[in-house]
Each structure stands twice: as C-alpha cells, then as structure tokens.
Design a protein around this motif. Structure first.
Motif, PDB file in Angstrom:
ATOM      1  N   MET A  94       0.799  -1.221   0.000  1.00 44.28           N
ATOM      2  CA  MET A  94       0.000   0.000   0.000  1.00 44.28           C
ATOM      3  C   MET A  94       0.838   1.280   0.000  1.00 44.28           C
ATOM      4  O   MET A  94       0.292   2.380  -0.058  1.00 44.28           O
ATOM      5  CB  MET A  94      -0.915   0.012   1.229  1.00 44.28           C
ATOM      6  N   LEU A  95       2.155   1.159   0.069  1.00 39.30           N
ATOM      7  CA  LEU A  95       3.010   2.342   0.130  1.00 39.30           C
ATOM      8  C   LEU A  95       2.782   3.316  -1.032  1.00 39.30           C
ATOM      9  O   LEU A  95       2.776   4.540  -0.819  1.00 39.30           O
ATOM     10  CB  LEU A  95       4.486   1.915   0.172  1.00 39.30           C
ATOM     11  N   PRO A  96       2.584   2.838  -2.279  1.00 41.11           N
ATOM     12  CA  PRO A  96       2.360   3.797  -3.378  1.00 41.11           C
ATOM     13  C   PRO A  96       1.083   4.624  -3.210  1.00 41.11           C
ATOM     14  O   PRO A  96       0.962   5.688  -3.819  1.00 41.11           O
ATOM     15  CB  PRO A  96       2.274   2.893  -4.624  1.00 41.11           C
ATOM     16  N   PHE A  97       0.129   4.159  -2.388  1.00 42.68           N
ATOM     17  CA  PHE A  97      -1.145   4.858  -2.233  1.00 42.68           C
ATOM     18  C   PHE A  97      -1.159   5.778  -1.002  1.00 42.68           C
ATOM     19  O   PHE A  97      -2.136   6.477  -0.782  1.00 42.68           O
ATOM     20  CB  PHE A  97      -2.296   3.845  -2.112  1.00 42.68           C
ATOM     21  N   ILE A  98      -0.103   5.737  -0.194  1.00 38.72           N
ATOM     22  CA  ILE A  98      -0.048   6.559   1.013  1.00 38.72           C
ATOM     23  C   ILE A  98       0.710   7.848   0.702  1.00 38.72           C
ATOM     24  O   ILE A  98       1.914   7.815   0.415  1.00 38.72           O
ATOM     25  CB  ILE A  98       0.631   5.795   2.166  1.00 38.72           C
ATOM     26  N   THR A  99       0.039   8.959   0.759  1.00 40.91           N
ATOM     27  CA  THR A  99       0.650  10.255   0.463  1.00 40.91           C
ATOM     28  C   THR A  99       1.387  10.782   1.693  1.00 40.91           C
ATOM     29  O   THR A  99       1.191  10.307   2.820  1.00 40.91           O
ATOM     30  CB  THR A  99      -0.424  11.255   0.027  1.00 40.91           C
ATOM     31  N   SER A 100       2.224  11.788   1.454  1.00 41.94           N
ATOM     32  CA  SER A 100       2.963  12.399   2.564  1.00 41.94           C
ATOM     33  C   SER A 100       2.012  13.058   3.562  1.00 41.94           C
ATOM     34  O   SER A 100       2.243  13.036   4.778  1.00 41.94           O
ATOM     35  CB  SER A 100       3.961  13.425   2.019  1.00 41.94           C
ATOM     36  N   GLU A 101       0.919  13.639   3.049  1.00 34.87           N
ATOM     37  CA  GLU A 101      -0.055  14.272   3.940  1.00 34.87           C
ATOM     38  C   GLU A 101      -0.694  13.237   4.858  1.00 34.87           C
ATOM     39  O   GLU A 101      -0.896  13.480   6.056  1.00 34.87           O
ATOM     40  CB  GLU A 101      -1.130  14.991   3.123  1.00 34.87           C
ATOM     41  N   MET A 102      -0.995  12.079   4.296  1.00 33.39           N
ATOM     42  CA  MET A 102      -1.606  11.013   5.095  1.00 33.39           C
ATOM     43  C   MET A 102      -0.621  10.524   6.158  1.00 33.39           C
ATOM     44  O   MET A 102      -1.019  10.263   7.311  1.00 33.39           O
ATOM     45  CB  MET A 102      -2.023   9.868   4.171  1.00 33.39           C
ATOM     46  N   GLN A 103       0.649  10.403   5.809  1.00 30.69           N
ATOM     47  CA  GLN A 103       1.659   9.989   6.776  1.00 30.69           C
ATOM     48  C   GLN A 103       1.776  11.006   7.915  1.00 30.69           C
ATOM     49  O   GLN A 103       1.911  10.623   9.083  1.00 30.69           O
ATOM     50  CB  GLN A 103       3.005   9.817   6.071  1.00 30.69           C
ATOM     51  N   ASP A 104       1.736  12.313   7.559  1.00 32.43           N
ATOM     52  CA  ASP A 104       1.818  13.351   8.581  1.00 32.43           C
ATOM     53  C   ASP A 104       0.638  13.275   9.542  1.00 32.43           C
ATOM     54  O   ASP A 104       0.786  13.454  10.763  1.00 32.43           O
ATOM     55  CB  ASP A 104       1.882  14.730   7.931  1.00 32.43           C
ATOM     56  N   ARG A 105      -0.546  13.000   8.989  1.00 36.73           N
ATOM     57  CA  ARG A 105      -1.744  12.922   9.837  1.00 36.73           C
ATOM     58  C   ARG A 105      -1.633  11.719  10.792  1.00 36.73           C
ATOM     59  O   ARG A 105      -2.029  11.803  11.968  1.00 36.73           O
ATOM     60  CB  ARG A 105      -2.992  12.793   8.972  1.00 36.73           C
ATOM     61  N   PHE A 106      -1.124  10.587  10.273  1.00 34.81           N
ATOM     62  CA  PHE A 106      -0.921   9.414  11.126  1.00 34.81           C
ATOM     63  C   PHE A 106       0.077   9.725  12.241  1.00 34.81           C
ATOM     64  O   PHE A 106      -0.135   9.338  13.401  1.00 34.81           O
ATOM     65  CB  PHE A 106      -0.414   8.232  10.289  1.00 34.81           C
ATOM     66  N   SER A 107       1.168  10.406  11.900  1.00 34.18           N
ATOM     67  CA  SER A 107       2.184  10.745  12.906  1.00 34.18           C
ATOM     68  C   SER A 107       1.590  11.655  13.984  1.00 34.18           C
ATOM     69  O   SER A 107       1.880  11.488  15.181  1.00 34.18           O
ATOM     70  CB  SER A 107       3.373  11.425  12.236  1.00 34.18           C
ATOM     71  N   ASN A 108       0.766  12.587  13.551  1.00 40.77           N
ATOM     72  CA  ASN A 108       0.139  13.498  14.504  1.00 40.77           C
ATOM     73  C   ASN A 108      -0.784  12.744  15.468  1.00 40.77           C
ATOM     74  O   ASN A 108      -0.796  12.997  16.685  1.00 40.77           O
ATOM     75  CB  ASN A 108      -0.642  14.574  13.754  1.00 40.77           C
ATOM     76  N   ILE A 109      -1.552  11.794  14.929  1.00 39.70           N
ATOM     77  CA  ILE A 109      -2.457  11.005  15.776  1.00 39.70           C
ATOM     78  C   ILE A 109      -1.670  10.139  16.749  1.00 39.70           C
ATOM     79  O   ILE A 109      -2.037  10.003  17.935  1.00 39.70           O
ATOM     80  CB  ILE A 109      -3.392  10.148  14.903  1.00 39.70           C
ATOM     81  N   LEU A 110      -0.550   9.557  16.304  1.00 39.13           N
ATOM     82  CA  LEU A 110       0.278   8.744  17.197  1.00 39.13           C
ATOM     83  C   LEU A 110       0.845   9.596  18.330  1.00 39.13           C
ATOM     84  O   LEU A 110       0.929   9.141  19.484  1.00 39.13           O
ATOM     85  CB  LEU A 110       1.414   8.090  16.405  1.00 39.13           C
ATOM     86  N   ASP A 111       1.233  10.831  18.007  1.00 45.72           N
ATOM     87  CA  ASP A 111       1.730  11.730  19.051  1.00 45.72           C
ATOM     88  C   ASP A 111       0.641  12.035  20.078  1.00 45.72           C
ATOM     89  O   ASP A 111       0.912  12.093  21.288  1.00 45.72           O
ATOM     90  CB  ASP A 111       2.238  13.030  18.424  1.00 45.72           C
ATOM     91  N   LEU A 112      -0.585  12.217  19.595  1.00 45.24           N
ATOM     92  CA  LEU A 112      -1.688  12.494  20.512  1.00 45.24           C
ATOM     93  C   LEU A 112      -1.991  11.297  21.402  1.00 45.24           C
ATOM     94  O   LEU A 112      -2.334  11.444  22.582  1.00 45.24           O
ATOM     95  CB  LEU A 112      -2.937  12.886  19.717  1.00 45.24           C
ATOM     96  N   ILE A 113      -1.857  10.099  20.821  1.00 43.37           N
ATOM     97  CA  ILE A 113      -2.138   8.892  21.602  1.00 43.37           C
ATOM     98  C   ILE A 113      -1.096   8.695  22.699  1.00 43.37           C
ATOM     99  O   ILE A 113      -1.423   8.308  23.836  1.00 43.37           O
ATOM    100  CB  ILE A 113      -2.194   7.663  20.670  1.00 43.37           C
ATOM    101  N   THR A 114       0.167   8.941  22.353  1.00 45.59           N
ATOM    102  CA  THR A 114       1.233   8.751  23.336  1.00 45.59           C
ATOM    103  C   THR A 114       1.256   9.841  24.405  1.00 45.59           C
ATOM    104  O   THR A 114       1.830   9.641  25.482  1.00 45.59           O
ATOM    105  CB  THR A 114       2.599   8.715  22.626  1.00 45.59           C
ATOM    106  N   ASP A 115       0.622  10.966  24.120  1.00 45.15           N
ATOM    107  CA  ASP A 115       0.569  12.059  25.099  1.00 45.15           C
ATOM    108  C   ASP A 115      -0.623  11.835  26.036  1.00 45.15           C
ATOM    109  O   ASP A 115      -1.780  11.888  25.621  1.00 45.15           O
ATOM    110  CB  ASP A 115       0.440  13.405  24.381  1.00 45.15           C
ATOM    111  N   SER A 116      -0.319  11.565  27.297  1.00 39.46           N
ATOM    112  CA  SER A 116      -1.387  11.251  28.259  1.00 39.46           C
ATOM    113  C   SER A 116      -2.281  12.452  28.562  1.00 39.46           C
ATOM    114  O   SER A 116      -3.380  12.290  29.093  1.00 39.46           O
ATOM    115  CB  SER A 116      -0.771  10.730  29.560  1.00 39.46           C
TER     116      SER A 116
END
Length: 246
Positions: free
Chosen positions: A33-55
């Motif tokens: 699925m890597l060809p279908f994942i855009t940089s914007e989508m990756q940034d949004r995922f990273s942002n959500i992971l940061d929110l999850i790890t932040d208590s």
C-alpha cells in the motif's frame, strides 16, 4: 458437525499460528500500500500517534482527529484494511485446515474449522478488525469472513475422510431405524463391524492408508469401544500426537 473427542490444544495452536502469520501478512500488505499513502496522510498518522502517546491529550481532540482522518482518507484506509484482512482470512483458512487434519471424520473436521474461525473472530477480529477506523460495514463483513474461512478450511480438510454413514446417525443399518421396526419385521442384514475391520486390515497391508482409515472409522461408528480399530488408527496416524489421541 461434531465437537466430540476434539483436541482443543490443537485449536489453540492454530489460532496462535494465525496471529503470527497475520503479523507478517499485515507488514506485506502495508508494503503493497506504500504507493497509495501520500505524505499528507503519513503526517496525519504521525500526529495522531503523538496524541495517543501524550497522556494529557483530551479524548475529544483525539476523536476529532481520527474522524477527520476518516473523512479525508476513507477510501485509502478501507483499501488498506481490506487488503490486510483479506490476507488474514487466507491465513485463517490455512490454520483451520491444519487444525482439522487431526480429525477422524468430516463432521469433526467441520467442528474444528468452526471453532478455529470463532477463535480468530474473537481474538484477531475484536483486537484488529473491530478496533480499527475502517467503515463499520466493512468490519462486520470481514468478521463474518474470518468465521467462514475457518469453516471452509475445516470442511476442505475433511474431504479426505469418509462421511458418517446413515446407520451411524439413526441407530440402524444403512437407513434402517430399529425404533420404527414393525412387529414381526426382520431387520435387514448389513456389514458388521468385523467386516469393516477386516477390510481395513487388508487395505493397510496393501499400503492404502486412507482407505484403511475409512474402514476403521466405520467400525468405530458402529462399535465405538472396538479397541482393535482404535489401535489400528493409531498405527496409521500421521504423527505421534494424532496417534496418542486415538
């Protein structure tokens, strides 16, 4: 379908193996699925992971970010989840087929498949499928597919086994039900357990192992306490574990 004399340890191992295989398949699906994942989508995922790890992150903010991700990239997410779960469904079929190889009849093989399918649905399905952010109907669909794949895997493995004959389910010989016999009626003659046993011995001596198993299974369907037939099945087992079960 029957659940008698089943090796539930084999079922547990099948579900655990499916978990291990699904992790590998999930990684492969992510690579595809890597060809279908855009940089914007990756940034949004990273942002959500940061929110999850932040208590200290408010629950409302995390829910809003997740909903925004689904709204903006719903088709891409559904495609990725669908590919991962399709591979997991194939793994469930394989795991159920492996588990059902320890069965002695098609009915027991189907029972193995159903239990493995339910086990996968209540473990992998609940943890990985239902807890995802994919479309709800898609999650329900694949939850049912996991159970269906287990049943199909069990039935496929049971095709090499002989079905339970009619006389084993109604207590009669080849469709004859002794409870419905009329007064003075002579019950029809049919092969005895010893007939099937002797046929099994001849097949085993001739190297026809599958045919011999079928004959000895017929013996036990007619006379479950036939010790010699159990010992013959143990002799014909594919592995020590199956022999011990017999």
């Amino acid at each position: 379908m029957t659940f008698e004399n089943m090796n539930y340890g084999r079922v547990v191992r099948a579900v655990v193996m499916m978990f291990g295989a699904s992790l590998v398949l999930t990684f492969l699906a992510s690579c595809l699925m890597l060809p279908f994942i855009t940089s914007e989508m990756q940034d949004r995922f990273s942002n959500i992971l940061d929110l999850i790890t932040d208590s200290d992150t408010p629950t409302d903010q995390l829910d809003a970010e997740m909903q925004a991700l689904v709204d903006d990239f719903g088709p891409e997410l559904n495609l990725q989840y669908g590919l991962q779960w399709s591979l997991a469904t194939l793994a469930t079929f394989w795991a159920a087929r492996w588990a059902a190889k320890g069965s002695t009849s098609p009915q027991q093989a189907a029972g193995y498949g159903l239990i493995v399918g339910l086990g996968v649905a209540f473990s992998y399905g609940v943890l990985c499928v239902m807890c995802s952010i994919a479309l709800f109907l898609l999650r329900l669909l694949f939850l049912g597919l996991l159970v269906g794949a287990g049943i199909l895997g069990g039935r496929y493995a049971g095709q090499r086994l002989s079905p339970v004959p009619e006389f084993a389910t109604n207590g009669g010989a080849f469709g004859y039900d002794p409870t419905k016999r009329k007064v003075g009626e002579i019950p029809p003659a049919g092969p005895t357990p010893e007939t099937f046993y002797n046929m099994g011995v001849m097949a085993a001596l001739g190297g026809r192992r599958d045919e011999a198993r079928q004959h000895f299974t017929h013996v036990l369907q007619m006379q479950p306490r036939h010790l010699a037939a159990w010992l013959q099945l143990a002799n014909l087992a594919d592995n020590p574990e199956q022999a011990w079960n017999y």
